[in-house]
Design an enzyme around this catalytic site. Structure first.
Site, PDB file in Angstrom:
ATOM      1  N   HIS A 167       0.108  28.744  10.232  1.00  0.00           N
ATOM      2  CA  HIS A 167       0.671  27.692   9.580  1.00  0.00           C
ATOM      3  C   HIS A 167      -0.598  26.630   9.364  1.00  0.00           C
ATOM      4  O   HIS A 167      -0.536  25.551   8.647  1.00  0.00           O
ATOM      5  CB  HIS A 167       1.675  26.638  10.572  1.00  0.00           C
ATOM      6  CG  HIS A 167       3.019  27.335  10.836  1.00  0.00           C
ATOM      7  ND1 HIS A 167       3.531  27.696   9.664  1.00  0.00           N
ATOM      8  CD2 HIS A 167       3.586  27.625  11.656  1.00  0.00           C
ATOM      9  CE1 HIS A 167       4.843  28.334  10.201  1.00  0.00           C
ATOM     10  NE2 HIS A 167       4.721  28.262  11.388  1.00  0.00           N
ATOM     11  N   ASP A 203       6.359  36.912  11.474  1.00  0.00           N
ATOM     12  CA  ASP A 203       6.877  36.065  12.093  1.00  0.00           C
ATOM     13  C   ASP A 203       8.114  35.313  11.385  1.00  0.00           C
ATOM     14  O   ASP A 203       8.424  35.596  10.463  1.00  0.00           O
ATOM     15  CB  ASP A 203       5.732  34.683  12.077  1.00  0.00           C
ATOM     16  CG  ASP A 203       5.958  33.635  13.227  1.00  0.00           C
ATOM     17  OD1 ASP A 203       5.505  33.586  14.079  1.00  0.00           O
ATOM     18  OD2 ASP A 203       7.013  32.830  12.722  1.00  0.00           O
ATOM     19  N   HIS A 205       8.937  32.514  10.895  1.00  0.00           N
ATOM     20  CA  HIS A 205       8.680  31.309   9.875  1.00  0.00           C
ATOM     21  C   HIS A 205       7.794  31.694   8.812  1.00  0.00           C
ATOM     22  O   HIS A 205       6.747  32.459   9.310  1.00  0.00           O
ATOM     23  CB  HIS A 205       8.221  30.272  10.567  1.00  0.00           C
ATOM     24  CG  HIS A 205       9.116  29.878  11.710  1.00  0.00           C
ATOM     25  ND1 HIS A 205       8.882  30.275  13.043  1.00  0.00           N
ATOM     26  CD2 HIS A 205      10.246  29.332  11.952  1.00  0.00           C
ATOM     27  CE1 HIS A 205       9.780  29.756  13.949  1.00  0.00           C
ATOM     28  NE2 HIS A 205      10.810  29.258  13.175  1.00  0.00           N
ATOM     29  N   ASP A 291       8.969  36.113  17.156  1.00  0.00           N
ATOM     30  CA  ASP A 291      10.154  35.098  17.123  1.00  0.00           C
ATOM     31  C   ASP A 291      11.355  35.358  16.255  1.00  0.00           C
ATOM     32  O   ASP A 291      12.335  34.451  16.290  1.00  0.00           O
ATOM     33  CB  ASP A 291       9.453  33.529  17.124  1.00  0.00           C
ATOM     34  CG  ASP A 291       8.766  33.422  15.880  1.00  0.00           C
ATOM     35  OD1 ASP A 291       8.473  34.259  14.965  1.00  0.00           O
ATOM     36  OD2 ASP A 291       8.277  32.381  15.471  1.00  0.00           O
ATOM     37  N   TYR A 330       8.349  33.074  21.800  1.00  0.00           N
ATOM     38  CA  TYR A 330       8.453  32.041  22.770  1.00  0.00           C
ATOM     39  C   TYR A 330       9.170  32.336  23.841  1.00  0.00           C
ATOM     40  O   TYR A 330       9.411  31.406  24.683  1.00  0.00           O
ATOM     41  CB  TYR A 330       8.737  30.732  22.173  1.00  0.00           C
ATOM     42  CG  TYR A 330       7.688  30.369  20.985  1.00  0.00           C
ATOM     43  CD1 TYR A 330       6.499  30.070  21.212  1.00  0.00           C
ATOM     44  CD2 TYR A 330       8.250  30.924  19.653  1.00  0.00           C
ATOM     45  CE1 TYR A 330       5.577  29.661  20.193  1.00  0.00           C
ATOM     46  CE2 TYR A 330       7.281  30.319  18.496  1.00  0.00           C
ATOM     47  CZ  TYR A 330       6.061  30.089  18.728  1.00  0.00           C
ATOM     48  OH  TYR A 330       5.133  30.010  17.790  1.00  0.00           O
TER      49      TYR A 330
HETATM   50 ZN    ZN Z   1       7.365  31.397  13.873  1.00  0.00          ZN
END
Ligand code: ZN
Length: 350
Positions: A167, A203, A205, A291, A330
Protein backbone atom coordinates in the site's frame (compact mmCIF):
# COMPACT_ATOMS: atom_id res chain seq x y z
CA UNK A 1 16.37 -27.50 -1.84
CA UNK A 2 13.59 -25.61 -0.02
CA UNK A 3 13.32 -21.92 -0.96
CA UNK A 4 15.66 -19.83 1.26
CA UNK A 5 14.06 -17.48 3.80
CA UNK A 6 15.57 -14.01 4.14
CA UNK A 7 14.67 -12.29 7.39
CA UNK A 8 15.95 -9.76 9.93
CA UNK A 9 15.38 -9.56 13.71
CA UNK A 10 15.09 -5.77 13.21
CA UNK A 11 11.68 -6.29 11.57
CA UNK A 12 10.28 -7.09 15.03
CA UNK A 13 10.98 -3.52 16.21
CA UNK A 14 7.79 -1.95 14.80
CA UNK A 15 4.90 -2.18 17.30
CA UNK A 16 1.69 -0.78 15.76
CA UNK A 17 0.08 -0.51 19.23
CA UNK A 18 -3.19 0.72 17.73
CA UNK A 19 -4.90 1.93 14.61
CA UNK A 20 -7.36 4.81 14.48
CA UNK A 21 -10.27 3.54 12.39
CA UNK A 22 -13.26 5.83 11.82
CA UNK A 23 -12.25 7.75 14.90
CA UNK A 24 -11.94 4.71 17.15
CA UNK A 25 -8.62 3.34 18.44
CA UNK A 26 -8.45 -0.37 17.70
CA UNK A 27 -5.66 -2.86 18.39
CA UNK A 28 -3.15 -3.25 15.58
CA UNK A 29 -3.07 -6.70 13.98
CA UNK A 30 0.22 -6.33 12.11
CA UNK A 31 2.21 -7.52 15.14
CA UNK A 32 5.87 -8.62 15.53
CA UNK A 33 4.81 -12.15 16.44
CA UNK A 34 3.89 -12.68 12.77
CA UNK A 35 7.61 -12.97 12.02
CA UNK A 36 8.17 -15.68 14.61
CA UNK A 37 5.11 -17.68 13.63
CA UNK A 38 6.29 -17.77 10.01
CA UNK A 39 9.90 -18.58 10.95
CA UNK A 40 8.78 -21.43 13.22
CA UNK A 41 6.81 -23.04 10.43
CA UNK A 42 9.62 -22.71 7.88
CA UNK A 43 12.12 -24.52 10.15
CA UNK A 44 13.37 -26.78 7.31
CA UNK A 45 14.21 -23.85 5.02
CA UNK A 46 17.67 -22.28 4.90
CA UNK A 47 17.65 -18.97 6.81
CA UNK A 48 19.57 -15.98 5.53
CA UNK A 49 19.94 -12.79 7.59
CA UNK A 50 19.26 -9.71 5.44
CA UNK A 51 22.32 -7.68 4.51
CA UNK A 52 22.34 -3.90 4.80
CA UNK A 53 21.94 -2.10 1.46
CA UNK A 54 22.29 1.61 0.78
CA UNK A 55 19.31 3.77 -0.24
CA UNK A 56 20.01 3.66 -3.99
CA UNK A 57 17.21 1.31 -5.12
CA UNK A 58 14.91 2.54 -2.34
CA UNK A 59 15.14 6.13 -3.61
CA UNK A 60 14.34 5.17 -7.19
CA UNK A 61 11.05 3.68 -6.02
CA UNK A 62 10.23 6.30 -3.36
CA UNK A 63 10.70 10.08 -3.35
CA UNK A 64 13.79 10.98 -1.29
CA UNK A 65 11.78 13.62 0.61
CA UNK A 66 9.32 10.95 1.74
CA UNK A 67 12.14 8.61 2.79
CA UNK A 68 13.74 11.43 4.83
CA UNK A 69 10.39 12.17 6.46
CA UNK A 70 9.86 8.57 7.54
CA UNK A 71 13.43 8.36 8.81
CA UNK A 72 13.12 11.46 11.02
CA UNK A 73 9.47 12.13 11.92
CA UNK A 74 9.33 9.99 15.05
CA UNK A 75 12.39 11.64 16.61
CA UNK A 76 10.84 15.04 15.82
CA UNK A 77 7.59 13.97 17.46
CA UNK A 78 9.45 12.90 20.60
CA UNK A 79 11.41 16.18 20.65
CA UNK A 80 8.16 18.15 20.55
CA UNK A 81 5.56 18.49 23.29
CA UNK A 82 3.31 15.71 22.02
CA UNK A 83 4.18 12.83 24.32
CA UNK A 84 3.46 15.06 27.35
CA UNK A 85 0.62 16.97 25.69
CA UNK A 86 -1.44 14.11 24.28
CA UNK A 87 0.06 11.23 26.23
CA UNK A 88 1.16 9.01 23.42
CA UNK A 89 4.37 8.50 21.49
CA UNK A 90 2.96 7.57 18.07
CA UNK A 91 3.00 9.98 15.13
CA UNK A 92 -0.66 10.43 14.17
CA UNK A 93 -1.67 12.89 11.43
CA UNK A 94 -4.80 14.99 11.78
CA UNK A 95 -4.70 17.13 8.62
CA UNK A 96 -3.97 15.89 5.10
CA UNK A 97 -3.07 18.23 2.23
CA UNK A 98 -5.22 16.37 -0.31
CA UNK A 99 -6.59 18.18 -3.40
CA UNK A 100 -9.64 19.08 -1.27
CA UNK A 101 -7.35 21.50 0.57
CA UNK A 102 -4.67 22.40 -1.96
CA UNK A 103 -6.99 23.05 -4.95
CA UNK A 104 -4.06 23.20 -7.31
CA UNK A 105 -2.00 25.57 -5.14
CA UNK A 106 1.49 24.47 -4.09
CA UNK A 107 1.37 23.94 -0.30
CA UNK A 108 4.17 25.38 1.84
CA UNK A 109 5.97 22.93 4.12
CA UNK A 110 4.14 22.80 7.45
CA UNK A 111 6.24 24.18 10.32
CA UNK A 112 4.60 22.09 13.05
CA UNK A 113 5.47 18.41 13.33
CA UNK A 114 1.80 17.54 13.87
CA UNK A 115 0.95 19.43 10.69
CA UNK A 116 3.72 17.85 8.66
CA UNK A 117 2.71 14.36 9.88
CA UNK A 118 -0.08 14.27 7.28
CA UNK A 119 2.04 15.27 4.30
CA UNK A 120 3.42 11.80 3.59
CA UNK A 121 0.68 9.60 5.01
CA UNK A 122 -2.82 8.99 3.72
CA UNK A 123 -4.72 7.35 6.56
CA UNK A 124 -5.03 7.38 10.34
CA UNK A 125 -4.45 3.64 10.75
CA UNK A 126 -0.75 3.61 10.03
CA UNK A 127 1.06 5.09 13.01
CA UNK A 128 4.78 5.74 13.25
CA UNK A 129 6.35 4.73 16.55
CA UNK A 130 9.77 3.94 17.99
CA UNK A 131 11.33 1.27 15.79
CA UNK A 132 8.96 1.76 12.84
CA UNK A 133 11.67 3.18 10.58
CA UNK A 134 14.20 0.53 11.61
CA UNK A 135 11.75 -2.30 10.94
CA UNK A 136 10.54 -0.89 7.60
CA UNK A 137 14.12 -0.31 6.47
CA UNK A 138 15.10 -3.86 7.54
CA UNK A 139 12.16 -5.20 5.50
CA UNK A 140 13.62 -3.39 2.47
CA UNK A 141 16.94 -5.12 3.14
CA UNK A 142 15.12 -8.48 3.26
CA UNK A 143 13.62 -7.78 -0.19
CA UNK A 144 16.96 -6.60 -1.61
CA UNK A 145 18.89 -9.56 -0.17
CA UNK A 146 16.33 -11.95 -1.66
CA UNK A 147 16.76 -10.20 -5.03
CA UNK A 148 20.54 -10.60 -4.63
CA UNK A 149 20.15 -14.36 -4.04
CA UNK A 150 18.07 -14.66 -7.20
CA UNK A 151 20.57 -12.56 -9.16
CA UNK A 152 23.27 -14.96 -7.94
CA UNK A 153 21.37 -17.94 -9.36
CA UNK A 154 18.81 -19.10 -6.78
CA UNK A 155 15.60 -19.96 -8.69
CA UNK A 156 13.43 -18.42 -5.95
CA UNK A 157 13.96 -16.59 -2.65
CA UNK A 158 11.41 -15.64 0.01
CA UNK A 159 11.69 -12.28 1.82
CA UNK A 160 10.01 -12.34 5.23
CA UNK A 161 9.22 -8.62 5.12
CA UNK A 162 7.50 -6.88 8.00
CA UNK A 163 5.88 -4.37 8.02
CA UNK A 164 4.28 -5.15 4.66
CA UNK A 165 4.64 -2.75 1.74
CA UNK A 166 2.16 -2.95 -1.12
CA UNK A 167 0.00 0.00 0.00
CA UNK A 168 3.03 2.36 0.17
CA UNK A 169 3.14 4.73 -2.81
CA UNK A 170 6.04 6.68 -4.26
CA UNK A 171 5.27 9.58 -1.91
CA UNK A 172 3.60 8.13 1.12
CA UNK A 173 2.62 5.44 3.57
CA UNK A 174 -0.74 3.93 4.53
CA UNK A 175 -2.59 0.65 5.00
CA UNK A 176 -0.07 -0.60 7.60
CA UNK A 177 2.67 -0.22 4.94
CA UNK A 178 5.62 2.18 5.05
CA UNK A 179 8.11 1.27 2.30
CA UNK A 180 7.12 -0.80 -0.74
CA UNK A 181 9.24 -3.95 -0.42
CA UNK A 182 7.71 -5.57 -3.51
CA UNK A 183 8.33 -2.55 -5.75
CA UNK A 184 11.90 -2.34 -4.47
CA UNK A 185 12.47 -6.05 -5.23
CA UNK A 186 11.06 -5.52 -8.74
CA UNK A 187 13.34 -2.54 -9.34
CA UNK A 188 16.33 -4.53 -8.04
CA UNK A 189 15.59 -7.37 -10.48
CA UNK A 190 15.36 -4.81 -13.30
CA UNK A 191 18.74 -3.43 -12.24
CA UNK A 192 20.17 -6.97 -12.18
CA UNK A 193 19.50 -7.15 -15.92
CA UNK A 194 16.03 -8.65 -16.30
CA UNK A 195 14.34 -6.57 -19.03
CA UNK A 196 10.75 -7.20 -17.92
CA UNK A 197 9.31 -8.01 -14.50
CA UNK A 198 5.84 -9.22 -13.55
CA UNK A 199 4.44 -8.51 -10.10
CA UNK A 200 1.58 -10.78 -9.05
CA UNK A 201 -0.20 -9.64 -5.90
CA UNK A 202 -2.06 -12.39 -4.00
CA UNK A 203 -2.89 -10.29 -0.92
CA UNK A 204 -6.60 -10.04 -0.10
CA UNK A 205 -6.42 -6.28 -0.69
CA UNK A 206 -5.45 -4.35 -3.80
CA UNK A 207 -1.82 -3.17 -3.79
CA UNK A 208 -2.54 0.43 -4.72
CA UNK A 209 0.99 1.50 -3.86
CA UNK A 210 2.68 -0.97 -6.19
CA UNK A 211 0.17 -0.15 -8.93
CA UNK A 212 0.86 3.58 -8.54
CA UNK A 213 4.63 3.16 -8.64
CA UNK A 214 4.55 1.23 -11.95
CA UNK A 215 1.40 2.87 -13.41
CA UNK A 216 3.20 4.44 -16.36
CA UNK A 217 5.87 1.78 -16.88
CA UNK A 218 5.80 -1.04 -19.42
CA UNK A 219 8.86 -2.84 -18.03
CA UNK A 220 7.14 -3.82 -14.75
CA UNK A 221 3.66 -5.33 -15.10
CA UNK A 222 1.34 -5.35 -12.11
CA UNK A 223 -1.46 -7.89 -11.70
CA UNK A 224 -3.63 -8.26 -8.61
CA UNK A 225 -6.61 -10.28 -7.40
CA UNK A 226 -8.35 -8.96 -4.32
CA UNK A 227 -11.64 -8.36 -2.59
CA UNK A 228 -13.67 -5.89 -4.64
CA UNK A 229 -13.13 -2.29 -3.50
CA UNK A 230 -16.44 -1.57 -5.23
CA UNK A 231 -18.10 -3.64 -2.48
CA UNK A 232 -16.67 -1.30 0.15
CA UNK A 233 -13.22 -2.67 0.89
CA UNK A 234 -9.84 -0.97 1.44
CA UNK A 235 -8.18 0.73 -0.44
CA UNK A 236 -11.60 1.93 -1.61
CA UNK A 237 -10.42 4.29 -4.38
CA UNK A 238 -8.29 1.83 -6.37
CA UNK A 239 -8.27 -1.78 -7.51
CA UNK A 240 -11.12 -1.72 -10.04
CA UNK A 241 -10.97 -3.70 -13.28
CA UNK A 242 -11.05 -0.48 -15.31
CA UNK A 243 -7.57 0.51 -14.02
CA UNK A 244 -5.11 -0.77 -16.64
CA UNK A 245 -2.19 1.69 -16.57
CA UNK A 246 -1.37 4.87 -18.47
CA UNK A 247 1.17 6.23 -20.92
CA UNK A 248 3.85 3.67 -21.69
CA UNK A 249 2.29 1.49 -18.99
CA UNK A 250 -1.09 1.28 -20.71
CA UNK A 251 -2.21 -2.36 -20.53
CA UNK A 252 0.55 -3.32 -18.07
CA UNK A 253 -1.80 -3.25 -15.05
CA UNK A 254 -4.46 -5.93 -14.54
CA UNK A 255 -6.98 -5.95 -11.69
CA UNK A 256 -9.26 -8.87 -10.87
CA UNK A 257 -11.61 -7.78 -8.07
CA UNK A 258 -13.43 -10.70 -6.45
CA UNK A 259 -16.71 -10.92 -4.58
CA UNK A 260 -16.85 -11.53 -0.85
CA UNK A 261 -17.03 -15.23 -0.06
CA UNK A 262 -15.01 -16.24 -3.10
CA UNK A 263 -13.40 -19.58 -2.23
CA UNK A 264 -10.61 -21.64 -3.82
CA UNK A 265 -12.27 -22.30 -7.17
CA UNK A 266 -12.87 -18.76 -8.47
CA UNK A 267 -9.78 -17.45 -6.62
CA UNK A 268 -7.55 -19.98 -8.41
CA UNK A 269 -9.18 -19.13 -11.74
CA UNK A 270 -8.07 -15.56 -11.13
CA UNK A 271 -4.55 -16.71 -10.17
CA UNK A 272 -4.45 -18.70 -13.43
CA UNK A 273 -5.43 -15.58 -15.39
CA UNK A 274 -2.70 -13.58 -13.66
CA UNK A 275 -0.16 -16.33 -14.41
CA UNK A 276 -1.09 -15.85 -18.07
CA UNK A 277 -0.72 -12.08 -17.67
CA UNK A 278 2.76 -12.61 -16.15
CA UNK A 279 3.89 -15.18 -18.74
CA UNK A 280 6.75 -13.98 -20.91
CA UNK A 281 8.23 -11.67 -18.26
CA UNK A 282 11.88 -12.41 -17.45
CA UNK A 283 11.43 -12.43 -13.66
CA UNK A 284 8.61 -12.52 -11.14
CA UNK A 285 7.85 -10.84 -7.82
CA UNK A 286 4.99 -12.34 -5.81
CA UNK A 287 3.29 -10.13 -3.23
CA UNK A 288 2.38 -12.98 -0.90
CA UNK A 289 -0.41 -11.78 1.32
CA UNK A 290 -2.08 -14.70 3.04
CA UNK A 291 -4.97 -12.62 4.40
CA UNK A 292 -7.22 -14.08 1.69
CA UNK A 293 -7.37 -17.20 3.87
CA UNK A 294 -10.54 -18.40 5.52
CA UNK A 295 -9.48 -17.77 9.13
CA UNK A 296 -8.01 -14.32 8.57
CA UNK A 297 -9.69 -11.50 10.51
CA UNK A 298 -9.06 -9.04 7.65
CA UNK A 299 -10.42 -11.05 4.75
CA UNK A 300 -13.70 -12.35 3.38
CA UNK A 301 -12.22 -14.43 0.55
CA UNK A 302 -12.08 -17.82 2.32
CA UNK A 303 -9.11 -19.34 0.50
CA UNK A 304 -7.59 -22.55 1.99
CA UNK A 305 -3.97 -23.67 2.45
CA UNK A 306 -4.52 -26.05 -0.48
CA UNK A 307 -5.55 -23.02 -2.52
CA UNK A 308 -2.31 -21.22 -1.66
CA UNK A 309 -0.31 -24.36 -2.57
CA UNK A 310 -2.08 -24.51 -5.93
CA UNK A 311 -1.36 -20.79 -6.48
CA UNK A 312 2.30 -21.52 -5.78
CA UNK A 313 2.34 -24.28 -8.38
CA UNK A 314 0.69 -22.00 -10.97
CA UNK A 315 3.18 -19.17 -10.48
CA UNK A 316 6.17 -21.51 -10.01
CA UNK A 317 5.28 -23.06 -13.36
CA UNK A 318 6.22 -19.83 -15.08
CA UNK A 319 9.77 -21.10 -14.57
CA UNK A 320 11.37 -17.68 -14.16
CA UNK A 321 13.54 -16.33 -11.33
CA UNK A 322 11.24 -15.20 -8.53
CA UNK A 323 11.29 -13.19 -5.32
CA UNK A 324 8.37 -13.92 -3.01
CA UNK A 325 7.68 -10.99 -0.67
CA UNK A 326 5.56 -11.26 2.48
CA UNK A 327 2.60 -8.87 2.59
CA UNK A 328 -0.49 -9.29 4.81
CA UNK A 329 -1.77 -12.23 6.83
CA UNK A 330 -2.94 -11.70 10.41
CA UNK A 331 -4.24 -14.98 11.85
CA UNK A 332 -1.30 -16.03 13.98
CA UNK A 333 -2.23 -19.70 14.27
CA UNK A 334 -2.41 -20.28 10.51
CA UNK A 335 -0.13 -17.65 8.92
CA UNK A 336 2.98 -19.87 8.92
CA UNK A 337 1.20 -22.87 7.40
CA UNK A 338 -0.27 -20.71 4.61
CA UNK A 339 3.15 -19.28 3.71
CA UNK A 340 4.69 -22.77 3.79
CA UNK A 341 1.91 -24.10 1.54
CA UNK A 342 2.53 -21.38 -1.04
CA UNK A 343 6.32 -21.87 -1.01
CA UNK A 344 6.05 -25.68 -1.26
CA UNK A 345 3.73 -25.28 -4.25
CA UNK A 346 5.97 -22.71 -5.93
CA UNK A 347 8.98 -24.96 -5.50
CA UNK A 348 7.19 -28.01 -6.92
CA UNK A 349 5.76 -26.09 -9.86
CA UNK A 350 2.86 -27.41 -11.89
ZN1 ZN B 1 -4.10 -7.28 2.86
Amino acid sequence: MPIPVVWSPETRRHEPMREVWVGVPTDGTEVPERVDRILDTLADHERVIAEAHDDDVLCRVHAPAFVDHLRTIHAEWMAGPYDDLVGQDRVVPYVFPTPAMTQGMPPTRAAATHGRAGQFGYDTMTLVGPGTWEAARAAVDCALTAADLVAAGAPTAYALCRPPGHHATRDGYGGSCYLNNTAIAAQALRDAGHPTIAVVDLDAHHGNGTQAIFWERADVRYGSLHVDPGAGWFPHFFGHATETGAGEGRGATRNLPLAEGTADGPWLEAVRELAGFAAGADALVVSLGVDAAADDPESPLRVTADGYAAAGRLLGSLGVPAVVVQEGGYHLDTIGGLVAAYLDGHEQRG
